[in-house]
Design a protein around this motif. Structure first.
Motif, PDB file in Angstrom:
ATOM      1  N   ARG A  18       0.835  -1.204   0.000  1.00  0.00           N
ATOM      2  CA  ARG A  18       0.000   0.000   0.000  1.00  0.00           C
ATOM      3  C   ARG A  18       0.873   1.258   0.000  1.00  0.00           C
ATOM      4  O   ARG A  18       0.628   2.201  -0.753  1.00  0.00           O
ATOM      5  CB  ARG A  18      -0.936   0.009   1.205  1.00  0.00           C
ATOM      6  N   ASP A  22       0.541   3.614  -3.171  1.00  0.00           N
ATOM      7  CA  ASP A  22      -0.051   4.927  -2.912  1.00  0.00           C
ATOM      8  C   ASP A  22       0.946   6.073  -3.060  1.00  0.00           C
ATOM      9  O   ASP A  22       0.547   7.235  -3.131  1.00  0.00           O
ATOM     10  CB  ASP A  22      -0.690   4.966  -1.527  1.00  0.00           C
ATOM     11  N   VAL A  29      -4.544   2.450  -3.846  1.00  0.00           N
ATOM     12  CA  VAL A  29      -5.138   1.239  -3.292  1.00  0.00           C
ATOM     13  C   VAL A  29      -6.538   1.599  -2.814  1.00  0.00           C
ATOM     14  O   VAL A  29      -6.716   2.515  -2.023  1.00  0.00           O
ATOM     15  CB  VAL A  29      -4.291   0.671  -2.130  1.00  0.00           C
ATOM     16  N   GLU A  32      -8.423  -3.851   0.325  1.00  0.00           N
ATOM     17  CA  GLU A  32      -7.515  -4.937   0.676  1.00  0.00           C
ATOM     18  C   GLU A  32      -8.332  -6.186   0.955  1.00  0.00           C
ATOM     19  O   GLU A  32      -9.480  -6.090   1.395  1.00  0.00           O
ATOM     20  CB  GLU A  32      -6.704  -4.586   1.927  1.00  0.00           C
TER      21      GLU A  32
END
Length: 113
Positions: A18, A22, A29, A32
């Motif tokens: 992430r 990101d 993202v 999840e």
């Protein structure tokens, strides 16, 4: 903006991915998942999925196969610690966009979704 779903049973791996994803202005993202079943259950269909192979319940190969059967399938990059040729072959047969081992040096170019 490329939206990404991270699927890995290791929370630390998801957090690391992430952070990396990101950090790019072109990717984000959006969700999840901790196993293949939860990856398939996401209502938000991302542009791309980063998928581990070995997870509890539904594995990454089976989840990839299901995701790629969707009317608008996301690209799926298999990212795993298990560099077995068998996994790579299964991933490609399941229509994964790519297969990458987690300890691959950063000089290897990542696939463009």
């Amino acid at each position: 903006m490329i939206t990404v779903l991270l699927t890995d049973d290791d929370p630390a791996a998801r957090q690391g991915l992430r952070t990396i994803i990101d950090s790019s202005p072109d990717t984000r993202v959006v969700a999840e998942a901790w196993d293949g079943r939860s990856a398939q259950a996401r209502r938000l269909l991302p542009d791309a999925v980063v998928m581990d192979v070995r997870m509890p319940g539904t594995d990454g190969i089976a989840a990839t196969r299901k995701l790629r059967e969707l009317p608008t399938p996301p690209a799926v990059l298999i990212l795993t610690t298990f560099g077995l040729e068998e996994y790579a072959e299964q991933a490609l047969k399941a229509s994964a966009s790519g297969f990458l081992i987690k300890d691959t040096p950063p000089t290897v170019p990542l696939p463009r979704w």
